[in-house]
Design an enzyme around this catalytic site. Structure first.
Site, mmCIF file in Angstrom:
data_model
loop_
_atom_site.group_PDB
_atom_site.id
_atom_site.type_symbol
_atom_site.label_atom_id
_atom_site.label_comp_id
_atom_site.label_asym_id
_atom_site.label_seq_id
_atom_site.Cartn_x
_atom_site.Cartn_y
_atom_site.Cartn_z
ATOM 1 N N ARG A 53 0.951 -5.975 -4.751
ATOM 2 C CA ARG A 53 0.937 -6.785 -3.533
ATOM 3 C C ARG A 53 1.416 -8.224 -3.768
ATOM 4 O O ARG A 53 1.273 -9.083 -2.916
ATOM 5 C CB ARG A 53 -0.471 -6.779 -2.924
ATOM 6 C CG ARG A 53 -0.882 -5.410 -2.401
ATOM 7 C CD ARG A 53 -2.199 -5.432 -1.658
ATOM 8 N NE ARG A 53 -2.586 -4.093 -1.243
ATOM 9 C CZ ARG A 53 -2.198 -3.514 -0.111
ATOM 10 N NH1 ARG A 53 -1.401 -4.141 0.730
ATOM 11 N NH2 ARG A 53 -2.591 -2.286 0.193
ATOM 12 N N ASP B 111 0.720 2.537 8.676
ATOM 13 C CA ASP B 111 0.194 1.948 9.900
ATOM 14 C C ASP B 111 1.158 2.054 11.080
ATOM 15 O O ASP B 111 0.756 1.893 12.226
ATOM 16 C CB ASP B 111 -0.135 0.460 9.684
ATOM 17 C CG ASP B 111 -1.269 0.273 8.692
ATOM 18 O OD1 ASP B 111 -1.915 1.280 8.352
ATOM 19 O OD2 ASP B 111 -1.510 -0.867 8.274
ATOM 20 N N GLY C 45 0.807 -1.221 0.000
ATOM 21 C CA GLY C 45 0.000 0.000 0.000
ATOM 22 C C GLY C 45 0.838 1.268 0.000
ATOM 23 O O GLY C 45 1.980 1.270 0.460
ATOM 24 N N ASP D 112 5.953 -7.682 5.661
ATOM 25 C CA ASP D 112 5.980 -8.811 4.722
ATOM 26 C C ASP D 112 7.010 -8.595 3.615
ATOM 27 O O ASP D 112 7.754 -9.509 3.265
ATOM 28 C CB ASP D 112 4.606 -8.982 4.052
ATOM 29 C CG ASP D 112 3.701 -9.890 4.871
ATOM 30 O OD1 ASP D 112 4.173 -10.422 5.902
ATOM 31 O OD2 ASP D 112 2.537 -10.051 4.488
ATOM 32 N N LYS E 81 8.468 0.965 5.187
ATOM 33 C CA LYS E 81 7.328 1.742 4.707
ATOM 34 C C LYS E 81 6.034 1.221 5.286
ATOM 35 O O LYS E 81 5.813 0.018 5.255
ATOM 36 C CB LYS E 81 7.252 1.640 3.181
ATOM 37 C CG LYS E 81 6.017 2.244 2.558
ATOM 38 C CD LYS E 81 5.288 1.274 1.627
ATOM 39 C CE LYS E 81 4.612 0.173 2.385
ATOM 40 N NZ LYS E 81 3.735 -0.679 1.577
ATOM 41 N N THR E 82 5.207 2.037 5.813
ATOM 42 C CA THR E 82 3.792 1.761 6.090
ATOM 43 C C THR E 82 3.185 2.873 6.928
ATOM 44 O O THR E 82 3.754 3.264 7.951
ATOM 45 C CB THR E 82 3.545 0.413 6.825
ATOM 46 O OG1 THR E 82 2.213 0.451 7.375
ATOM 47 C CG2 THR E 82 4.500 0.172 7.969
#
Lengths: 566, 566
Positions: B168, B228, B104, B199, B225-226
């Site tokens: 993904r 979240d 994402g 992941d 990266k994220t």
């Protein structure tokens, strides 16, 4: 070289707001920086000025009826502030002024109040400003607070209406007018400023007429407020809040566009606040260049059906799929379904049936629908059908406002695309994502434009009251020029009015300014939308900046309209 | 004196982006201004440096299994860049490097790529950078573009992943590893940078192990990266994008708070993106001080039921009503119901029943539910019950992700309040408004923090590859200090790993960093939430600023965690 990232540990929770009002509040660094943001004033307000009257005015329609409804005010000239070379000595009259916020929030309301206050401080020292609490009800119940420099300070350039809060009551009945009179007498009010939309300004004019009819000294001045942008005319080129709200929505739309382009697999359906007029949707389209934009006024003018709207979307989606784009962004005005005649018809029939018939499981009740309405009902997604049948307001009516149009359209588009897939005319992939941008935009920190515009509107309202004017709406013009060159005056509220027949009586109304299909903003949009549909011309305006690039930019709608007038 | 409002007529649609890539794009004034925003570099990267290895590393858990899974990489030391007084002559080796975006979007991805590119330009002139298109699938299919200065330029400091897009897919099977090898050979790759989450970085390490095991020269470096915020550890204090996304959501939450306080009649239920961990919700709470915040990890730790969560909300709402506040703001993490054990149990039972039983209208099927699940099912609002029964994914499973938790909670709170009203313990008014803030935050223009952090991560990745390192994750530290003082290095990916048993086999995983209930951010939140619940301590952070106040502020979570470590 850019400045270093400083971890000062006090991001967000910076300092306690000075004194009262937002008592328990702490301010973010950005909020704090805005409090002391120095506001420019039009030069006519910075120097000695006098007020020059224009020619007698008429009405927007049915002038004879308006004249009857406003015998004391009809025909009033507009007022224009001009430099007064003689530097004439001002009256040292001390004024008692009330101010009220009416209706939904719009960024900049606090600055109108600051503007009135500063006018009184600057040019009528010793005056008193009362803030009526909770909207017009505060006038009727005489609920108020005296607004002092300390009280106002933490709200300068801040979003929201919480300094004195707002409300949606109207002063309508003779009893209510009586209450307003009592408050005016009790507080010995020289004037009242009503900050509101079309209804509230109509109400302001009725109050002005009533006070004058009774030979009271209390004068009333309106100020144009609404994020919807539908209170405007030549003399009042914009309502405040529209600029900020659109820029907040456009920031989000721009972000979603880049997301769509990056993932390549979503169609984002964005419903935007604005139930009556589609100005917000149009402005956001001009700022961001979405693939599809629905303008309610066009749907109504062309008498489009829900099927037409769906087909238009599906056509674009199919064309884009052929080009390899299985993503896009679609803007929809909040009030879309109110613009579709067949939907109105269906709702009316449903209300009638639901009031008198038993809705049987077998669907026999549907036979009561006209053919057109039955066809439309069957075209609607099942979830929407159920919502229409199950959710009623306290009067038993279908709750149209609760329908999430963006989700409904996603389902209808899905169904139609599936049909085309079967026919072999669509081979793409479709995933819809729904959004509603509304409450996020009503209370943001006002842009530099709205902050300055509101301050000038308030300052002008003070000047108009000080000069003994009543029944005018504060009018600041030449808005495409630098603030220094803005014009300042007041426009007769009666000149904006027409009448509507309600319950057999003529009622005065300020007609909502709808999107005009031959107006400059719509024409620009319609000349570009085909390109936007197929190509990806997305623009991401980014977050509103208060300093630096774009911080003093003005919205497209206003600039295009001013340009067309020039 | 503030600058005048200049109507320059070129707001938003300013100039055509220079060359390729975002070809059809026009840029807003803010986007344009960001392109040339000069990025500071940590001083160690601005001067001659050398790489110093630390002690041998282990694993986050089950080191023996990790050692077996990564025989060539396990135990690698971390690398730290330090000034090289000797100004040693560098290798003039020209490198061929590939880069891929995985998963994402997160604001700042384009700056990681810019950082790698600039490193190669500055210190390995003549090198080539390939961008793999559409995520890991681009590696497997050898779909790439050569990234030149002109190609990269319009993406500098811009949001989105659209320079090369993302995907993904995972490189998992022997066949897929083979494809990756073929690409590495075909392009003669010296190195590969994998920009992704937990992941993807696990995958990066498997690739590194595989390349080294086959004696290939291709080295692999990961980047965290994220949005979240759940990929972090002592050496990698933050994942990029979290800062920007939280500030975008907090802007909207702050606006909605002022709206709530101004109208005084709505409870805004805001669901925030972040399915696994609740970092975003916690950070937004620290930035804005909502009345109620639900943290998934706490719900799980305390084994709370949906009824417990509802009761907590209702208790606060009742207390506030007694104080005269019939409004408020409530934050809910996207993944809330995944944290509630009883909901998981119900879903599992439903999946089982729906797969094998006929769901009869009379509800006899419900007898198959355990007592606890039946009670929960009956507690759910009817609309949610129907959604659970009707909407299934292609495998026939209940679609938990589609449940709009914020709407579900509004309905449950309504029901419970009605009960309390009957009992006489609630006399207020309740109107819920639901929001979901998600896609708006993934592709915004990166904050100054994210822009600089990403650039340093990319530049460091270039340095690590140039030094022959593999299997490390780019690590930039001391982030509370000015950029000049940031530390730069790489951390062994195997040291972040543990194993999970899946299908009878050990799989390496980088464990998601969840909100820790004894961590500094949660402790600060929990020490203040009672005050926030009852008083209105709202903070409105306002829009992200790139210049001036707060433009260089760092998020609370990072500062509190760094502070606790110090």
């Amino acid at each position: 070289m850019s400045p270093s990232l400083v971890a000062n540990g006090d991001f967000a929770a910076v300092k306690t707001a000075p004194v009262s009002g937002r008592l328990a509040s702490v301010y973010s660094e950005v909020q704090t920086s805005r409090i002391d943001h120095a506001l420019p004033l039009p030069s006519v307000l910075r120097n000695p000025f006098k007020i020059v009257d224009g020619p007698a005015s008429s009405a927007a329609g049915n002038p004879d009826e308006i004249a009857k409804l406003f015998p004391n005010l009809f025909g009033q000239p507009s007022a224009l502030l001009v430099p007064d070379g003689a530097d004439s000595v001002r009256s040292d009259q001390k004024l008692k002024i009330g101010v009220v916020l009416s209706g939904g929030q719009a960024p900049g309301g606090h600055n109108v109040i600051s503007g009135i206050f500063d006018y009184l401080q600057d040019l009528a020292k010793g005056s008193i400003l009362y803030g009526f609490r909770g909207g017009p009800a505060g006038i009727m119940k005489c609920k108020y607070v005296e607004l002092t420099a300390d009280y106002i300070y933490p709200y300068r350039n801040q979003g929201g209406f919480d300094m004195i809060c707002s409300g949606r009551d109207k002063i309508e009945t003779p009893e209510q007018f009586k209450q307003a009179e009592e408050t005016a007498v009790k507080l010995d009010l020289d004037g009242l400023v009503v900050i509101g939309g079309d209804d509230s300004n109509t109400n302001a004019c009725l109050l002005a007429e009533n006070f004058r009819g009774k030979n009271m000294k209390t004068r009333v001045i309106g100020c144009p407020k609404t994020i919807d942008g539908d209170l405007k005319c030549k003399e009042v080129p914009a309502s405040f809040g529209f600029d900020t709200a659109c820029k907040i929505y456009a920031e989000m739309i721009g972000n979603v566009m880049i997301d769509a382009r990056s993932t390549g697999k979503y169609y984002h359906f964005v419903r935007l606040m604005g139930r009556a007029a589609s100005h917000i949707t149009l402005e956001c389209a001009l700022q961001t260049h979405p693939n599809i934009t629905i303008i309610g006024e066009e749907v109504a003018a062309k008498k489009l059906t829900l099927k037409n709207v769906t087909d238009y979307m599906v056509d674009v989606i199919c064309k884009r799929a052929e080009l390899g784009y299985n993503y896009g962004v679609i803007l929809i005005p909040e009030g879309l379904i109110d613009f579709i005649p067949e939907v109105q018809q269906l709702i009316a029939e449903l209300n009638e049936i639901l009031a008198h018939e038993i809705v049987d499981e077998e669907g026999l009740w549907k036979k009561k629908l006209t053919e057109q309405s039955l066809k439309l009902f069957d075209f609607l997604p099942q979830a929407i059908q159920e919502q229409l049948m199950l959710e009623r307001d306290p009067h038993g009516n279908v709750q149209v406002a609760k329908i999430e149009t963006e989700k409904m359209l996603i389902q209808m588009v899905e169904t139609e695309l599936e049909k085309r897939r079967q026919e072999g005319s669509y081979k793409g992939n479709f995933k819809g994502q729904s959004h509603f941008f509304g409450y996020e935009g009503r209370c943001g920190l006002p842009t530099n434009f709205d902050a300055s515009y509101c301050y000038a509107l308030g300052y002008a309202a003070g000047a108009l009251l000080h000069s003994g004017k009543t029944g005018l709406i504060s009018s600041v013009g030449n808005l495409a020029a630098p603030v220094e060159q803005w014009t300042v005056g007041g426009t007769a509220l009666t000149s904006l009015m027409d009448v509507e027949r309600r319950h057999g009586k003529f009622k005065p109304v300020i007609k909502k300014a709808m999107v005009e299909l031959d107006g400059a903003p719509f024409k620009k949009f319609s000349s570009l939308r085909e390109e936007w549909a197929i190509k990806n011309c997305y623009i991401s305006p980014g977050p509103i900046q208060f300093v630096g690039p774009a911080s003093n930019a003005v919205n497209h709608t206003l600039l295009l309209e001013l340009d067309a007038q020039a």
